[in-house]
Design an enzyme around this catalytic site. Structure first.
Site, short mmCIF file in Angstrom:
data_model
loop_
_atom_site.label_atom_id
_atom_site.label_comp_id
_atom_site.label_asym_id
_atom_site.label_seq_id
_atom_site.Cartn_x
_atom_site.Cartn_y
_atom_site.Cartn_z
N PRO A 18 0.85 -1.19 0.00
CA PRO A 18 0.00 0.00 0.00
C PRO A 18 0.88 1.25 0.00
CG PRO A 18 0.05 -0.98 2.21
CD PRO A 18 0.81 -1.92 1.30
N GLU A 20 0.12 5.34 -0.04
CA GLU A 20 -0.81 6.48 -0.09
C GLU A 20 -0.30 7.49 -1.12
OE1 GLU A 20 -3.26 9.62 0.73
OE2 GLU A 20 -1.20 9.86 1.39
N CYS A 106 1.72 4.29 9.72
CA CYS A 106 1.96 5.58 9.06
C CYS A 106 2.69 6.54 10.02
CB CYS A 106 0.65 6.19 8.59
SG CYS A 106 0.93 7.75 7.73
N LYS A 146 -0.92 -3.99 9.78
CA LYS A 146 0.39 -3.63 9.22
C LYS A 146 1.04 -2.65 10.19
CE LYS A 146 2.69 -2.17 4.98
NZ LYS A 146 3.16 -0.82 5.28
N GLY A 231 7.08 -2.13 -2.27
CA GLY A 231 6.59 -0.77 -2.46
C GLY A 231 7.46 -0.02 -3.45
N ARG A 232 8.49 0.67 -2.91
CA ARG A 232 9.32 1.49 -3.79
C ARG A 232 10.05 0.66 -4.83
NH1 ARG A 232 12.24 4.09 1.02
NH2 ARG A 232 11.89 1.94 1.64
C1 LIG Z 1 4.74 6.96 -0.77
C2 LIG Z 1 4.46 5.88 0.22
C3 LIG Z 1 3.18 5.77 0.75
C4 LIG Z 1 2.89 4.75 1.68
N1 LIG Z 1 1.60 4.60 2.13
C5 LIG Z 1 1.28 3.55 2.94
C6 LIG Z 1 -0.08 3.29 3.30
O1 LIG Z 1 -1.03 3.96 2.87
N2 LIG Z 1 -0.31 2.26 4.13
C7 LIG Z 1 0.70 1.45 4.62
O2 LIG Z 1 0.43 0.53 5.38
N3 LIG Z 1 1.98 1.67 4.26
C8 LIG Z 1 2.29 2.67 3.42
N4 LIG Z 1 3.59 2.84 3.01
C9 LIG Z 1 4.63 1.89 3.46
C10 LIG Z 1 4.82 0.76 2.43
O3 LIG Z 1 3.66 -0.03 2.31
C11 LIG Z 1 6.01 -0.13 2.80
O4 LIG Z 1 5.75 -0.81 3.99
C12 LIG Z 1 7.32 0.67 2.93
O5 LIG Z 1 7.46 1.59 1.87
C13 LIG Z 1 8.55 -0.26 2.93
O6 LIG Z 1 8.59 -1.04 1.78
P1 LIG Z 1 9.49 -0.71 0.47
O7 LIG Z 1 10.92 -0.61 0.92
O8 LIG Z 1 9.22 -1.92 -0.41
O9 LIG Z 1 9.01 0.58 -0.09
C14 LIG Z 1 3.91 3.86 2.10
C15 LIG Z 1 5.20 3.98 1.56
C16 LIG Z 1 5.48 4.97 0.64
C17 LIG Z 1 6.87 5.06 0.06
#
Ligand SMILES: Cc1cc2nc3c(=O)[nH]c(=O)nc-3n(C[C@H](O)[C@H](O)[C@H](O)COP(=O)(O)O)c2cc1C
Length: 391
Positions: A18, A20, A106, A146, A231-232
């Site tokens: 997810p 946002e 968050c 989460k 995510g990223r």
């Molecule tokens: C721009 C952005 C928005 C995010 N929004 C949410 C969200 O709405 N809900 C949530 O549980 N995590 C949110 N996250 C966290 C991601 O789901 C994830 O746990 C975090 O980015 C680490 O994973 P990654 O290294 O694969 O990005 C967000 C991350 C980013 C970068």
């Protein structure tokens, strides 16, 4: 939901995290075209005692109007400050939701100030009471959570786990960072492993998975995770879920921006358009499918008589900004020439696409097969370091 049993190339189910402001419906639609994910996830929906008044169809049309259309199922996430608001939303959803996911991660100061998101982690006993109230009321397996590894510090994690480890949760996703770490530094997969070893329910891991190599490294550390979410890494390489190493770059990017344009103009129109598609639409094997998607979207956006590609590809500045957001991530997985900063300054979609095509020509690559490979040398762009470390 069957995502715990899927056989992706990585042998462990992998879903789109997810995000946002990023993974709204138009973006999720695009990832369903790219394909290879085992599941997708809504960003959080902030729930209160009065909102949403009814099930938010346009926020998660995959669960209502478009049920059955997409290959990868959707997890529905909410953020709330009170158990009763989460319960009310889940109960109002009826059988649209098998379970509801609660955001306890968050880090945004506004969210924390409203006692939601990661602030639920501040006191382990209150955190457990919150989850227990919701889980007991909804029934076993109807709540997933989460979370991060701590509100102030990772030393809080063991207590948080001890407080919730016996609750009847469907699964727990751990993003291996604390609230103050936000998105900087590295996710701690040893703590994710601790969650796996402590909890009675399945644990999913999140943080710094960018390709199959990083996935294997993380899963070696936390070998019992039942799924990972990306995510990223999925922005840096949207093809990460299928392990493909090349992609039809400009066609896919154009389709992404047109989907955003349509959604920004009217989410309802996007959903109505999607309702006319059938599930076999999502077998995106080659560039021709992307061209077909672009043409279908253009017919919807500009009417049947579109003819001038330059005119047709003029989109709103907000849609272009979203395209640049994706491009900014994506370029870090492409050959160095694509990092050209001038491409971030273009003022129209045709300029962006022409600029990319020009680089592809100079590199003598095939536009339908530009190599997309995660490049750790560009991690600094996402690590919080702010600028490229000197060599
Ligand atoms: C721009 C952005 C928005 C995010 N929004 C949410 C969200 O709405 N809900 C949530 O549980 N995590 C949110 N996250 C966290 C991601 O789901 C994830 O746990 C975090 O980015 C680490 O994973 P990654 O290294 O694969 O990005 C967000 C991350 C980013 C970068």
């Amino acid at each position: 939901m069957s995502y715990l049993h899927k056989s992706s190339p990585s042998k462990i189910p992998a879903g789109l995290a997810p995000m946002e402001g990023v993974t709204d419906f138009a973006t999720r639609f695009w990832y369903q075209c790219v394909g290879g994910m085992d599941f997708t996830w809504t960003p959080f929906l902030r729930v209160t005692d009065t909102f949403p008044a009814k099930f938010p169809d346009l926020f998660a049309p995959e669960l209502t109007t478009l049920k059955g259309l997409f290959p990868a199922p959707l997890i529905f996430q909410v953020m709330g400050s009170r158990p009763e608001d989460v319960i009310r939303t889940a109960e109002a959803a009826g059988d649209r939701l098998t379970f509801i996911d609660l955001n306890c991660g968050c880090p945004s100061p506004t969210v924390v100030g409203s006692r939601a998101g990661s602030s639920l982690l501040e006191h382990a006993d209150q955190f457990a009471r919150f989850l227990e109230t919701v889980a007991t009321r909804l029934g076993p397996d109807r709540l997933s959570v989460k979370m991060r590894t701590g509100f102030h510090s990772p030393s809080e994690f063991s207590n948080l786990l001890a407080a919730i480890k016996h609750l009847p949760l469907r699964h727990l996703t751990v993003h291996g960072r604390t609230r103050p770490a936000r998105y900087t530094g590295q996710a701690d997969w040893f703590l994710i492993d601790e969650a796996v070893r402590t909890c009675t329910f399945p644990v999913f891991g999140s943080g710094d998975v960018c390709d199959h190599k990083t996935l294997s490294q993380r899963v070696d550390t936390a070998s019992g995770v039942k799924a990972v979410i990306i995510g990223r890494g999925a922005l840096r390489n949207p093809w990460v879920f299928q392990g493909a190493r090349s992609a039809p770059l400009t066609s896919a990017l154009a389709a992404f921006v047109l989907l955003q344009d349509l959604a920004l103009e009217s989410q309802e129109r996007l959903v109505t358009w999607a309702a006319g598609l059938s599930p076999d639409f999502f077998a995106f094997k080659d560039e021709a499918r992307w061209v077909h998607l672009i043409e279908t979207l253009l017919s919807c956006l500009r009417g049947q008589h579109h003819s001038d590609p330059l005119e047709d590809l003029q989109v709103s500045s907000r849609a272009l900004s979203r395209g640049k957001m994706l491009w900014n991530y994506l370029r870090s997985s492409l050959p160095e020439a694509y990092m050209n900063p001038a491409l971030m300054r273009v003022t129209s979609l045709p300029q962006l696409l022409n600029g990319i095509d020009e680089i592809t020509r100079q590199l003598q690559l095939s536009p339908g097969n530009v190599p997309v490979v995660y490049n750790p040398e560009h991690d600094w762009m996402y690590s919080g370091a702010g600028r490229k470390p000197s060599a």
